[in-house]
Write a protein that holds these residues in place. Structure first.
Motif, PDB file in Angstrom:
ATOM      1  N   THR A 264      -6.754  -9.900  -3.047  1.00 40.47           N
ATOM      2  CA  THR A 264      -7.386 -10.055  -1.908  1.00 40.47           C
ATOM      3  C   THR A 264      -7.215  -8.890  -1.232  1.00 40.47           C
ATOM      4  O   THR A 264      -6.879  -8.108  -1.382  1.00 40.47           O
ATOM      5  N   ASP A 265      -8.250  -9.534   0.040  1.00 40.60           N
ATOM      6  CA  ASP A 265      -8.666  -8.570   0.830  1.00 40.60           C
ATOM      7  C   ASP A 265      -8.031  -7.644   1.642  1.00 40.60           C
ATOM      8  O   ASP A 265      -6.806  -8.778   1.702  1.00 40.60           O
ATOM      9  N   ALA A 266      -8.593  -6.990   2.597  1.00 38.65           N
ATOM     10  CA  ALA A 266      -7.747  -6.807   3.397  1.00 38.65           C
ATOM     11  C   ALA A 266      -7.657  -8.086   4.934  1.00 38.65           C
ATOM     12  O   ALA A 266      -6.129  -7.769   5.385  1.00 38.65           O
ATOM     13  N   ARG A 315       3.734  -5.757   5.837  1.00 42.58           N
ATOM     14  CA  ARG A 315       2.692  -4.694   4.803  1.00 42.58           C
ATOM     15  C   ARG A 315       4.182  -4.181   3.558  1.00 42.58           C
ATOM     16  O   ARG A 315       3.996  -3.396   3.810  1.00 42.58           O
ATOM     17  N   ARG A 316       4.940  -5.943   3.119  1.00 40.60           N
ATOM     18  CA  ARG A 316       6.375  -5.097   2.574  1.00 40.60           C
ATOM     19  C   ARG A 316       5.558  -6.495   0.984  1.00 40.60           C
ATOM     20  O   ARG A 316       4.914  -7.147   1.274  1.00 40.60           O
ATOM     21  N   PRO A 317       6.441  -5.193   0.065  1.00 36.80           N
ATOM     22  CA  PRO A 317       6.408  -6.354  -1.502  1.00 36.80           C
ATOM     23  C   PRO A 317       7.112  -7.676  -1.516  1.00 36.80           C
ATOM     24  O   PRO A 317       7.559  -7.370  -0.176  1.00 36.80           O
ATOM     25  N   PHE A 344      -1.700  -2.780  -1.287  1.00 32.88           N
ATOM     26  CA  PHE A 344      -1.945  -1.945  -2.410  1.00 32.88           C
ATOM     27  C   PHE A 344      -3.724  -1.291  -1.348  1.00 32.88           C
ATOM     28  O   PHE A 344      -4.015  -1.733  -0.546  1.00 32.88           O
ATOM     29  N   SER A 345      -4.459  -0.023  -1.565  1.00 35.31           N
ATOM     30  CA  SER A 345      -4.555   0.959  -0.397  1.00 35.31           C
ATOM     31  C   SER A 345      -5.697   2.107  -1.218  1.00 35.31           C
ATOM     32  O   SER A 345      -5.444   2.403  -1.885  1.00 35.31           O
ATOM     33  N   ARG A 351      -5.868  -2.231   1.331  1.00 36.47           N
ATOM     34  CA  ARG A 351      -6.808  -2.483   1.008  1.00 36.47           C
ATOM     35  C   ARG A 351      -6.720  -4.430   0.677  1.00 36.47           C
ATOM     36  O   ARG A 351      -8.143  -4.981   0.348  1.00 36.47           O
ATOM     37  N   GLY A 352      -5.667  -4.424   0.664  1.00 35.82           N
ATOM     38  CA  GLY A 352      -5.064  -6.268   0.996  1.00 35.82           C
ATOM     39  C   GLY A 352      -3.826  -6.361  -0.720  1.00 35.82           C
ATOM     40  O   GLY A 352      -3.534  -5.108  -0.124  1.00 35.82           O
ATOM     41  N   TYR A 353      -3.755  -7.910  -1.092  1.00 37.10           N
ATOM     42  CA  TYR A 353      -2.795  -7.741  -1.822  1.00 37.10           C
ATOM     43  C   TYR A 353      -3.033  -7.648  -3.574  1.00 37.10           C
ATOM     44  O   TYR A 353      -3.696  -8.097  -3.451  1.00 37.10           O
ATOM     45  N   ARG A 354      -2.660  -7.840  -4.238  1.00 31.09           N
ATOM     46  CA  ARG A 354      -2.443  -8.497  -5.378  1.00 31.09           C
ATOM     47  C   ARG A 354      -0.929  -8.633  -6.250  1.00 31.09           C
ATOM     48  O   ARG A 354       0.046  -8.370  -5.758  1.00 31.09           O
ATOM     49  N   GLY A 355      -1.059  -9.538  -7.320  1.00 23.59           N
ATOM     50  CA  GLY A 355       0.258 -10.184  -7.693  1.00 23.59           C
ATOM     51  C   GLY A 355       0.039 -11.058  -8.767  1.00 23.59           C
ATOM     52  O   GLY A 355      -1.698 -11.223  -9.503  1.00 23.59           O
TER      53      GLY A 355
END
Length: 824
Positions: A264-266, A315-317, A344-345, A351-355
């Motif tokens: 995802t984006d921010a 902003r936690r996993p 991720f930054s 900058r967003g999330y990835r998973g």
């Protein structure tokens, strides 16, 4: 001499061996005719060198040899310059040293140059010899001319082992071929980093990263040699290969995994989906770009989705979050997704999330089905024991204003007869109907559970305490009392109910269920079709029963069980014909436990076979030992339990006991009660026939206390009938009806060719009456109490030593001679 010391570049001199100067010349002063004093020259020598110079020169002149040395001169202005003094002896005709001819030459410039060169060489050597990198120099033929010591640490070779050997002898042949295949433009210098395998001294191959440069003549371009700097890169090569393997593995996992990947984006809008989402969900990734998590949730308030969104806001996993998702094209189709992600930054900016995500619909549905299997009774769909415990604990944890709760432990009466008469399918239909009726009797917040078999439990809130519990119990009994039609048959049911109350009868689910179970046991003992509340006395009785049960399991191993023996006497001759084996339990804390207490318990917990086998072994072995010792064929009779008759183990146990002891089969008599024989007459008849085939004797014990049916006396292969002691007991002294009945039974038995043994002969009156009848044998306290093995053996020894007992006509005061230390 001072001017010479300050300015002369070269001074020529002649001097006698004693140091007297006879000639000195220089371009500074010209030729000097007088005899100058060389000591003035040496006075200008640096103080740190003067002693060394004087000693060196004196020694050379004394021995008449040439010499050469360097030292420092201090000019008038204090500056230093280096002088090289050289001298040689000039011999006279007679061979003696006549003069020394020498020179003082200024070598300051060359000395400084040489010093710098030495320093440079030293620095270079320190660098090459202490560097971790391997530095080498080859000549034009690629033969080593210099090798740094660091080669030993990496390749195992000492420097001298490589110097003079060809470089290419140590390089892997494949790397040589690869290098030879590289086409270089004409005039291109061989310079750059190359990866090669170099042979270690132990024969293994070590990867090196080497930078080489070919040295050429600047004028002709001819190759002069090659310089190389190398370091080991084995670990780097392995790391690169491992990275390549992992990348390949990762690519394989992407194509084979059940997961798909996303970013995802921010603003938390999806910007990327891997192709896996199409292969798993048949959804084109492009259609989902720009959407958010909540756009795909079937339930916006699903717990998994809430956890996911809460983690994103913080902003936690988040890991393995599951929530139901629905497609906009087909909202009726719900799929469960497991999703994990982390933020991720870049350059410290979010900058967003990835998973990753996975379709776990099948797993979720399977888990729910397994949970249902783990918490629900399959037949009735009622909660099982595990779910009952959970709900009961939750109810007790609330503890709302000390409200009473009741636990009803329900057991159907005679349910086994339904299964035996109509089959298990009919039994299942009955259980389902019972479950439905119980559920209809309680409120929605109450719990009805099935523990298994025909056992049910109801947990209900009782606002009025015992009064509410009684009302519900009566309602349950009434509901269960209504007939049920199964396959055209009307089946009437009833139940026994044990009730425990919270908090009076327990404060935990386990204690309440145990108390209700204890109360149920009392209700069934009262005949069933009733309910009974738990009382502390029941609990004490139950605990005592549990203590006895636990102790009984170890009674044999702890040698607490003993076999007592009571003699049987032939009435006419008054001789001992045998003994009856009677089991006793001597517990160190409970004391002597009556067989009427522990034998039914042993039958209930499944220990009767083990105990029965042990008694058979002990009794047959003891009877055989006494028969051999006293020379008399002594019979022994052993009582059997009803449960032993219902199993096939008894036949094997009897055969083994006879084989191990060596006792002849005709000396063993097995006693069975009327109730045991009639419990399953067909099974009993078959078993007794097999036992009779072994050659042993069979008798019916306690005749007259059970069915007293004449039919079974003819049906079973019996040898003897034991007249119960109740026939000899009289309520009043003038009442002789029972004795007449006893006489009739004795005559009946003889008519059927059965011998008669009268039990419970305890008085002179009993003995006198029996002497008037045709009774065959007697046993009882007027003869002897049951005795332990030692006392019984002493009694038998005394009896057999006398030959017979006292005469039949004698008054009965003591039937047998007293055994030593025996009971009266």
């Amino acid at each position: 001499m001072r001017r010479l010391a300050d300015h002369a570049r070269v001074v020529v001199w002649e001097a006698k061996p004693d140091g007297t100067c006879v000639y000195i010349g220089s371009t500074v002063t010209g030729r000097t005719q007088h005899n100058p004093d060389l000591s003035e020259w040496y006075a200008c020598v640096h103080s740190e060198d003067s002693a060394r110079v004087a000693t060196f020169i004196d020694d050379a002149r004394e021995h008449g040899r040439e010499y050469q040395l360097e030292y420092r001169i201090v000019r008038s202005d204090g500056s230093i310059r280096w002088i090289a003094e050289t001298a040689a002896p000039k011999l006279a005709p007679n061979g003696t040293v006549d003069l020394f001819v020498g020179t003082f030459a200024d070598v300051t410039d060359s000395h400084e140059t040489r010093t710098k060169l030495i320093r440079s060489e030293t620095e270079h050597r320190l660098l090459t010899e202490n560097a971790c990198d391997m530095i080498s120099h080859c000549d034009a033929n690629n033969v080593y001319v210099y090798v740094s010591p660091s080669h030993k640490d990496t390749l195992g070779y000492e420097a001298h082992e490589l110097i003079g050997t060809p470089l290419y002898d140590y390089i892997h042949p494949d790397d040589l071929k690869a290098d030879a295949s590289v086409v270089r433009p004409p005039g291109t210098k061989r310079r750059g980093l190359v990866n090669i395998r170099f042979r270690h001294k132990d024969g293994s191959w070590v990867w090196l990263g080497a930078t080489t440069r070919t040295l050429r003549d600047p004028n002709t371009g001819a190759k002069l040699g090659m310089v190389s700097v190398a370091r080991e890169i084995t670990m780097q090569i392995e790391a690169d290969r491992e990275l390549a393997r992992r990348e390949e593995r990762f690519r394989s996992l992407i194509s084979l995994s059940s997961d798909w990947y996303w970013e995802t984006d921010a603003d938390l809008r999806f910007t990327f989906f891997s192709e896996g989402i199409y292969s798993k969900l048949r959804v084109q990734p492009e259609r989902l770009l720009g959407s958010r998590f909540e756009d795909h949730a079937q339930d916006k308030h699903a717990q998994g989705l809430m956890v996911c969104l809460e983690s994103i806001r913080a902003r936690r996993p988040f890991h393995d979050v599951i929530f139901p998702a629905a497609s906009s094209d087909d909202p009726e189709v719900v799929r469960f997704l497991r999703i994990s992600g982390e933020p991720f930054s870049e350059n410290g900016e979010f900058r967003g999330y990835r998973g990753v995500s996975r379709d776990v619909t099948r797993e979720v549905r399977t888990a729910k089905a397994l949970e249902r299997l783990a918490t629900r009774d399959i037949l009735t769909e009622l909660p099982n024991r595990a779910l009952l415990q959970t709900r009961l604990r939750q109810r007790l944890e609330k503890r709302e204003n000390n409200i009473s709760h009741a636990v009803f432990f329900i057991d159907l009466d005679d349910f086994k007869e339904v299964n035996d008469s109509f089959g298990h399918a009919a039994g299942d239909v009955l259980l389902k109907e019972i479950a439905l009726r119980l559920s209809q009797c309680v409120r929605p917040d109450d719990t009805v559970a099935r523990l298994g078999g025909d056992e049910f439990v109801v947990v209900a809130e009782c606002l009025n305490g015992n009064a509410s519990a009684i009302s519900l119990a009566e309602k349950l009994c009434k509901m269960l009392d209504h007939p049920i039609i199964i396959e055209g048959h009307e089946i009437k049911t009833s139940a026994s109910i044990g009730i425990s109350m919270y908090p009076a009868d327990g404060d935990s689910s386990e204690s309440l269920l145990q108390s209700a179970d204890t109360a149920l046991y009392r209700a069934k003992a009262l005949g069933g079709n009733t309910f009974c509340f738990f009382t502390p006395e029941m609990g004490e009785a139950s605990r005592s029963r549990m203590v006895m049960q636990a102790a009984l399991r170890h009674a044999i191993a702890r040698n607490e069980l003993q076999v007592y023996y009571q003699p049987r006497v032939q009435l006419k001759s008054f001789t001992v014909t045998g003994v009856e084996a009677l089991l006793r339990w001597m517990h160190p804390e409970l004391g002597t436990v009556s067989p009427s207490e522990f034998i039914p318990l042993a039958e209930e917990i499944g220990l009767i076979d083990e105990i029965g086998d042990w008694v058979l072994q002990q009794a047959t072995l003891q009877a055989q030992q006494w028969s051999l010792r006293f020379g008399k064929p002594l019979k022994v009779s052993v009582n059997l339990s009803a449960r032993q008759i219902r199993t096939k183990k008894l036949l094997t146990s009897v055969e083994k006991a006879l084989q191990d002891s060596g006792l002849p089969a005709h000396q063993l008599e097995l006693e069975l009660t009327e109730s045991a024989l009639m419990e399953d007459a067909d099974v009993a008849a078959d078993l007794l026939t097999e036992l009779k085939a072994l050659g042993l004797r069979l008798s019916v014990d306690d005749f007259g206390t059970g069915y007293s049916s004449l039919a079974y006396l003819c049906r079973f292969p019996l040898d003897s009938l034991k007249l119960d002691r109740s026939f000899l007991m009289q309520v009043q002294a003038h009442d002789t009806s029972r004795w007449k009945l006893a006489e009739a039974v004795i005559k009946l038995a003889h008519t059927l060719d059965l011998s008669v043994v009268a039990e419970g002969v305890e008085s002179e009156e009993h003995l006198a009456f029996l002497r008037t009848t045709s009774c065959d044998e007697i046993q009882g306290t007027c003869i002897s109490e049951p005795l332990g093995q030692v006392k019984a053996e002493a009694l038998l020894q005394a009896v057999f030593a006398n030959g017979t007992l006292l005469a039949p006509a004698a008054p009965v005061t003591s039937a047998f001679p007293a055994a030593p230390d025996s009971a009266p």
